[in-house]
Scaffold this active site. Sequence first.
Site, PDB file in Angstrom:
ATOM      1  N   LYS A 210       0.840  -1.203   0.000  1.00  0.00           N
ATOM      2  CA  LYS A 210       0.000   0.000   0.000  1.00  0.00           C
ATOM      3  C   LYS A 210       0.878   1.257   0.000  1.00  0.00           C
ATOM      4  O   LYS A 210       1.464   1.631   1.013  1.00  0.00           O
ATOM      5  CB  LYS A 210      -0.921   0.044   1.219  1.00  0.00           C
ATOM      6  CG  LYS A 210      -2.033   1.091   1.000  1.00  0.00           C
ATOM      7  CD  LYS A 210      -2.616   1.640   2.251  1.00  0.00           C
ATOM      8  CE  LYS A 210      -1.783   2.703   2.896  1.00  0.00           C
ATOM      9  NZ  LYS A 210      -1.567   3.911   2.059  1.00  0.00           N
TER      10      LYS A 210
ATOM     11  N   GLY B 237       7.172   5.216   7.777  1.00  0.00           N
ATOM     12  CA  GLY B 237       6.310   6.383   7.935  1.00  0.00           C
ATOM     13  C   GLY B 237       6.530   7.018   9.286  1.00  0.00           C
ATOM     14  O   GLY B 237       7.613   6.906   9.869  1.00  0.00           O
ATOM     15  N   SER B 238       5.492   7.643   9.792  1.00  0.00           N
ATOM     16  CA  SER B 238       5.631   8.419  11.034  1.00  0.00           C
ATOM     17  C   SER B 238       5.462   7.550  12.273  1.00  0.00           C
ATOM     18  O   SER B 238       4.802   6.501  12.230  1.00  0.00           O
ATOM     19  CB  SER B 238       4.586   9.533  11.052  1.00  0.00           C
ATOM     20  OG  SER B 238       3.296   8.963  11.083  1.00  0.00           O
TER      21      SER B 238
ATOM     22  N   GLU C 293      10.247   1.588  10.091  1.00  0.00           N
ATOM     23  CA  GLU C 293      11.267   2.586   9.726  1.00  0.00           C
ATOM     24  C   GLU C 293      10.620   3.954   9.903  1.00  0.00           C
ATOM     25  O   GLU C 293       9.767   4.345   9.110  1.00  0.00           O
ATOM     26  CB  GLU C 293      11.713   2.396   8.270  1.00  0.00           C
ATOM     27  CG  GLU C 293      12.356   1.051   7.975  1.00  0.00           C
ATOM     28  CD  GLU C 293      13.790   0.949   8.486  1.00  0.00           C
ATOM     29  OE1 GLU C 293      14.316   1.943   9.036  1.00  0.00           O
ATOM     30  OE2 GLU C 293      14.374  -0.134   8.348  1.00  0.00           O
TER      31      GLU C 293
ATOM     32  N   CYS D 167      13.892  11.240   5.977  1.00  0.00           N
ATOM     33  CA  CYS D 167      13.973  10.755   7.363  1.00  0.00           C
ATOM     34  C   CYS D 167      15.371  10.946   7.923  1.00  0.00           C
ATOM     35  O   CYS D 167      15.545  11.129   9.111  1.00  0.00           O
ATOM     36  CB  CYS D 167      13.567   9.284   7.405  1.00  0.00           C
ATOM     37  SG  CYS D 167      14.499   8.269   6.256  1.00  0.00           S
TER      38      CYS D 167
ATOM     39  N   GLU E  15      10.513  16.346  14.695  1.00  0.00           N
ATOM     40  CA  GLU E  15      10.870  16.182  13.280  1.00  0.00           C
ATOM     41  C   GLU E  15      10.046  17.177  12.476  1.00  0.00           C
ATOM     42  O   GLU E  15       8.814  17.147  12.529  1.00  0.00           O
ATOM     43  CB  GLU E  15      10.560  14.752  12.825  1.00  0.00           C
ATOM     44  CG  GLU E  15      10.952  14.520  11.388  1.00  0.00           C
ATOM     45  CD  GLU E  15      10.585  13.126  10.889  1.00  0.00           C
ATOM     46  OE1 GLU E  15       9.448  12.683  11.125  1.00  0.00           O
ATOM     47  OE2 GLU E  15      11.443  12.486  10.255  1.00  0.00           O
TER      48      GLU E  15
HETATM   49  P1  NAD Z   1       2.503   8.461   7.597  1.00  0.00           P
HETATM   50  O1  NAD Z   1       2.775   7.686   8.819  1.00  0.00           O
HETATM   51  O2  NAD Z   1       1.467   9.522   7.646  1.00  0.00           O
HETATM   52  O3  NAD Z   1       2.043   7.490   6.409  1.00  0.00           O
HETATM   53  C1  NAD Z   1       2.843   6.401   6.004  1.00  0.00           C
HETATM   54  C2  NAD Z   1       1.948   5.335   5.382  1.00  0.00           C
HETATM   55  O4  NAD Z   1       1.068   4.818   6.378  1.00  0.00           O
HETATM   56  C3  NAD Z   1       1.068   5.842   4.262  1.00  0.00           C
HETATM   57  O5  NAD Z   1       0.987   4.846   3.262  1.00  0.00           O
HETATM   58  C4  NAD Z   1      -0.285   6.021   4.957  1.00  0.00           C
HETATM   59  O6  NAD Z   1      -1.389   5.951   4.077  1.00  0.00           O
HETATM   60  C5  NAD Z   1      -0.274   4.844   5.899  1.00  0.00           C
HETATM   61  N1  NAD Z   1      -1.188   4.957   7.049  1.00  0.00           N
HETATM   62  C6  NAD Z   1      -1.760   6.064   7.564  1.00  0.00           C
HETATM   63  N2  NAD Z   1      -2.507   5.741   8.660  1.00  0.00           N
HETATM   64  C7  NAD Z   1      -2.396   4.404   8.824  1.00  0.00           C
HETATM   65  C8  NAD Z   1      -2.915   3.481   9.787  1.00  0.00           C
HETATM   66  N3  NAD Z   1      -3.700   3.870  10.790  1.00  0.00           N
HETATM   67  N4  NAD Z   1      -2.558   2.181   9.684  1.00  0.00           N
HETATM   68  C9  NAD Z   1      -1.737   1.769   8.703  1.00  0.00           C
HETATM   69  N5  NAD Z   1      -1.219   2.587   7.754  1.00  0.00           N
HETATM   70  C10 NAD Z   1      -1.548   3.903   7.813  1.00  0.00           C
HETATM   71  O7  NAD Z   1       3.900   9.043   7.136  1.00  0.00           O
HETATM   72  P2  NAD Z   1       4.211   9.979   5.895  1.00  0.00           P
HETATM   73  O8  NAD Z   1       3.736  11.350   6.230  1.00  0.00           O
HETATM   74  O9  NAD Z   1       3.719   9.355   4.628  1.00  0.00           O
HETATM   75  O10 NAD Z   1       5.803   9.915   5.857  1.00  0.00           O
HETATM   76  C11 NAD Z   1       6.598  10.762   6.574  1.00  0.00           C
HETATM   77  C12 NAD Z   1       7.189  10.048   7.773  1.00  0.00           C
HETATM   78  O11 NAD Z   1       7.882   8.873   7.344  1.00  0.00           O
HETATM   79  C13 NAD Z   1       8.240  10.875   8.491  1.00  0.00           C
HETATM   80  O12 NAD Z   1       8.089  10.734   9.880  1.00  0.00           O
HETATM   81  C14 NAD Z   1       9.543  10.249   8.031  1.00  0.00           C
HETATM   82  O13 NAD Z   1      10.640  10.458   8.885  1.00  0.00           O
HETATM   83  C15 NAD Z   1       9.179   8.828   7.942  1.00  0.00           C
HETATM   84  N6  NAD Z   1      10.124   8.112   7.079  1.00  0.00           N
HETATM   85  C16 NAD Z   1      10.993   7.213   7.641  1.00  0.00           C
HETATM   86  C17 NAD Z   1      11.922   6.554   6.841  1.00  0.00           C
HETATM   87  C18 NAD Z   1      12.872   5.549   7.400  1.00  0.00           C
HETATM   88  O14 NAD Z   1      13.375   4.741   6.629  1.00  0.00           O
HETATM   89  N7  NAD Z   1      13.159   5.532   8.682  1.00  0.00           N
HETATM   90  C19 NAD Z   1      11.975   6.825   5.477  1.00  0.00           C
HETATM   91  C20 NAD Z   1      11.082   7.752   4.944  1.00  0.00           C
HETATM   92  C21 NAD Z   1      10.151   8.374   5.756  1.00  0.00           C
END
Ligand code: NAD
Length: 484
Positions: free
Chosen positions: A182, A234-235, A256, A290, A387
Amino acid sequence: MDAQTSTFPETIAMRIGEDQVVTDRTSPVRDPATGETIATAAYGGAEEVERAVAAARASFDSRVWRGRTADEKSRILWRVAELIDANAAEFAEIERRTLGANRMFCAYQASNAAECFRYHAGWISKIHGRTSDVANPGANFAFTRREPVGVVGLITPWNFGLMAAAWKIAPALAAGCSAVVKPALETPLSTVRLGALLAEAGVPAGVVNIVLGGAEAGAAIAGHRLVRKVSFTGSGATAKHIIAAAASNLKRLTLELGGKSPYVICEDADLARAIPAAASVMFVNSGQACVAGSRLFVHRSIYDRVIEGIEQVIANIKIGETSDPSVMMGPLISQAQRARVTELVDSGVAEGARLVFGGAPLDRPGFFFAPTLFTDVTPSMRVMREEIFGPVVCATPYDDLDALMPELNDTEYGLAAYVWTRDLTRAHRFAANVEAGTVLVNGGRADFSVPFGGFKQSGWGQEHGQEGIDSYLETKTVALGLAG
Ligand code: NAD
């Protein structure tokens, strides 16, 4: 999708089993440089996840993928890499239109994704167990088997959608898993295109299913009883929801997450390299990385020189619509992201940080924000703790690196750490003492052969390297009684 004209099909479809699936619900995909809708994507929820998991599980049970020989699977992953390379310009253009990043970063995403499939193609023939005849030698013989964990859910963010998809799909396939992927709502197109190339390369239908959607679909994957593992990037806030949902069937998790990485320039650093490198780590992808080195610590004896140097680099960053190849920095991903960055930058000013450069959204269409440099920051300020995920750097002078270490580590994050020094002992001590999953000394770069992951709230587990492959495998022990 056509790279030259940048036109996209009417509705971007999901890929579930043999089917291209569209739904009544859709979601707009915007060009962040203009705010305009450039494509419409199908929007899935629990129902589509149910179908996708069923297709993945059926493919896993039939052994249509995992049952193939290592050589067959390896050739197919290698072919995926070749197809990504052959379509690199299209991938770069899709990412550029949907993410808004500069051409170099978008081209890098395509070449990195191809490299990721090649790296994991090589792993397939090296996945095997070990033997033991320790208990009753001659009468008992035990061995281990490495088996795919099962159906995996792969959930990716928008800030490097193509690479993130490759980083998860390639090891999952190498391990023999079937997957439900996804991508993020904002940047689904490159993952959908990758899905088509996987099929073209020979990955059987149902092995990699792509569901488009947002939190609803993500939550359905995280809570599904037949999904054995979720790999999520993600976050931290979303990760906590995933952990709660994953408790239902004790899913394995790789997480991650975010970072607030320190970037240290010592008094003996090669400044001609350290300053431009710092600026590139801070402002790549408009700071939406990130691993952004968002907390800059500079030895007091060279502090003014470095700040001046960073200011000069920032002043020369050409900002704009990234169809112009000379543009170095594009917009932020969305209105919401720009509002978040603005709010945090305003909090820095209100808390007494000194704004040396930038500090505000740009007055033009799209979601642009000026590259921003703060000095006179203190460790308790929000800009130093949270962040920001935007082009914002906070600089502080220091006198003694060892004495600074507690402040460097006084963060809930622990993703990356950077240091520039010619002193080998100091570099080693920094690497040993800093709380971060990746330490980069003098511009060193990690690759797929070594793991990538976060300490503390920057994540659980790792991607890449042996650790990455292991996270998609279970170990089974088999003991044979040989006596009689
Ligand atoms: P996000 O957490 O908002 O979304 C990430 C993914 O999770 C998206 O596909 C989103 O649709 C999905 N999602 C949202 N709610 C969900 C739920 N309740 N259950 C399951 N999935 C859900 O993050 P973002 O805004 O897309 O990305 C930015 C964040 O990602 C930043 O915090 C960044 O540091 C982090 N990030 C980390 C790495 C790493 O490798 N450590 C790399 C890139 C980004």
